[in-house]
Motif scaffolding. Sequence first.
Motif, PDB file in Angstrom:
ATOM      1  N   THR A  30     -21.740 -90.249 -54.361  1.00  0.00           N
ATOM      2  CA  THR A  30     -21.699 -89.954 -53.074  1.00  0.00           C
ATOM      3  C   THR A  30     -21.662 -88.415 -52.806  1.00  0.00           C
ATOM      4  OG1 THR A  30     -19.431 -90.214 -52.853  1.00  0.00           O
ATOM      5  CG2 THR A  30     -20.858 -92.108 -52.051  1.00  0.00           C
ATOM      6  N   GLY A  31     -20.872 -87.775 -53.458  1.00  0.00           N
ATOM      7  CA  GLY A  31     -20.650 -86.476 -53.651  1.00  0.00           C
ATOM      8  C   GLY A  31     -21.951 -85.600 -53.844  1.00  0.00           C
ATOM      9  N   GLN A  32     -22.658 -85.960 -54.947  1.00  0.00           N
ATOM     10  CA  GLN A  32     -24.006 -85.583 -55.563  1.00  0.00           C
ATOM     11  C   GLN A  32     -24.933 -85.603 -54.376  1.00  0.00           C
ATOM     12  OE1 GLN A  32     -23.902 -87.528 -59.335  1.00  0.00           O
ATOM     13  NE2 GLN A  32     -23.860 -85.306 -60.189  1.00  0.00           N
ATOM     14  N   VAL A  33     -25.195 -86.721 -53.754  1.00  0.00           N
ATOM     15  CA  VAL A  33     -26.086 -87.148 -52.839  1.00  0.00           C
ATOM     16  C   VAL A  33     -25.858 -86.394 -51.686  1.00  0.00           C
ATOM     17  CG1 VAL A  33     -26.968 -89.145 -51.215  1.00  0.00           C
ATOM     18  CG2 VAL A  33     -26.853 -89.275 -53.749  1.00  0.00           C
ATOM     19  N   SER A  34     -24.676 -86.428 -51.089  1.00  0.00           N
ATOM     20  CA  SER A  34     -24.408 -85.592 -49.867  1.00  0.00           C
ATOM     21  C   SER A  34     -24.645 -84.119 -50.061  1.00  0.00           C
ATOM     22  CB  SER A  34     -22.818 -85.480 -49.791  1.00  0.00           C
ATOM     23  OG  SER A  34     -22.416 -84.648 -48.854  1.00  0.00           O
ATOM     24  N   THR A  35     -24.069 -83.338 -51.306  1.00  0.00           N
ATOM     25  CA  THR A  35     -24.396 -81.983 -51.502  1.00  0.00           C
ATOM     26  C   THR A  35     -26.003 -81.667 -51.694  1.00  0.00           C
ATOM     27  OG1 THR A  35     -22.447 -81.465 -52.717  1.00  0.00           O
ATOM     28  CG2 THR A  35     -24.188 -80.106 -53.029  1.00  0.00           C
ATOM     29  N   THR A  36     -26.736 -82.424 -52.390  1.00  0.00           N
ATOM     30  CA  THR A  36     -28.421 -82.373 -52.235  1.00  0.00           C
ATOM     31  C   THR A  36     -28.935 -82.413 -51.021  1.00  0.00           C
ATOM     32  OG1 THR A  36     -28.301 -83.505 -54.460  1.00  0.00           O
ATOM     33  CG2 THR A  36     -30.235 -83.297 -53.314  1.00  0.00           C
ATOM     34  N   LEU A  37     -28.479 -83.397 -50.176  1.00  0.00           N
ATOM     35  CA  LEU A  37     -28.994 -83.734 -48.946  1.00  0.00           C
ATOM     36  C   LEU A  37     -28.883 -82.504 -47.762  1.00  0.00           C
ATOM     37  CD1 LEU A  37     -28.513 -87.387 -48.300  1.00  0.00           C
ATOM     38  CD2 LEU A  37     -30.634 -86.246 -48.668  1.00  0.00           C
ATOM     39  N   ILE A  38     -27.538 -81.856 -48.000  1.00  0.00           N
ATOM     40  CA  ILE A  38     -27.135 -80.766 -47.250  1.00  0.00           C
ATOM     41  C   ILE A  38     -28.006 -79.524 -47.596  1.00  0.00           C
ATOM     42  CG2 ILE A  38     -25.099 -79.170 -46.573  1.00  0.00           C
ATOM     43  CD1 ILE A  38     -23.316 -81.429 -46.770  1.00  0.00           C
ATOM     44  N   LEU A  39     -28.024 -79.267 -49.005  1.00  0.00           N
ATOM     45  CA  LEU A  39     -28.855 -78.178 -49.521  1.00  0.00           C
ATOM     46  C   LEU A  39     -30.313 -78.385 -49.009  1.00  0.00           C
ATOM     47  CD1 LEU A  39     -27.899 -77.805 -53.255  1.00  0.00           C
ATOM     48  CD2 LEU A  39     -27.846 -75.869 -51.190  1.00  0.00           C
ATOM     49  N   ILE A  40     -30.974 -79.404 -48.983  1.00  0.00           N
ATOM     50  CA  ILE A  40     -32.338 -79.287 -48.447  1.00  0.00           C
ATOM     51  C   ILE A  40     -32.646 -79.218 -47.234  1.00  0.00           C
ATOM     52  CG2 ILE A  40     -34.035 -81.451 -48.393  1.00  0.00           C
ATOM     53  CD1 ILE A  40     -33.325 -82.715 -51.083  1.00  0.00           C
TER      54      ILE A  40
END
Length: 229
Positions: free
Chosen positions: A168-178
């Motif tokens: 969840t943390g990795q997905v969240s960070t990736t989505l926010i970056l994008i």
Amino acid sequence: MRLNRAGIAGGIFHLALGLAWVFGAGPPGPAWLLVAWFVAVALVGSFIPGAANQISLTRAHLAAPALAYSLAPGRLGLIAVVVAIAGLSDLVDGTIARRLARPSSLGGALDPVVDGVFMGAVALGLAAGGAFPPWLALVVVTRYLVPVLAGGVLIALGRQPELRHTLTGQVSTTLILILLGGISLFRGLDQDSSGLVSAGEVVISISTAATFAHLAWASRRPVAAPEPG
């Protein structure tokens, strides 16, 4: 922690790049404040060991150009470049740690801190410039601040939290970056970014809630006490 070779070398490298950017590119904002930020991060980084951790600190250094460009009209496109470099550093630091077979608790704790510093700078800068909803910028800041505070509370209570990346943390960070990079790029190209902003309101809120739910669930699990000796 104490001064170490990797930390000093990483600090000098990042500081040299930061000074070259300040005096070579002539970015918006007070030069002395930008230089002070690079010096402060380099000093802190000189006490942090490991090549992978030094790459992670790249995102803390990049918070200065991200904030400077987000507050300057006509420079939003450059934030997309900064976000792309930050995303690359996020991929590289984990790869190096695994290649060296030295993933550490320090690295696991450092990642959310530098991610929060960088993402917070981008989100708050875009909000101050009117390109991002202020309430959503606070969600982004809270997304990284809460796990760090929760980890500190667990340590204070004598429990050793499991400091590792979660799905969840990795997905969240990736989505926010994008999303932050996409909004910056669209605004920099004078394109309508309202669709991305609307998507961000939904996606960032849901992914942040999922991250907090995962954090709450993980904190309920008993943590084995370390063996003596």
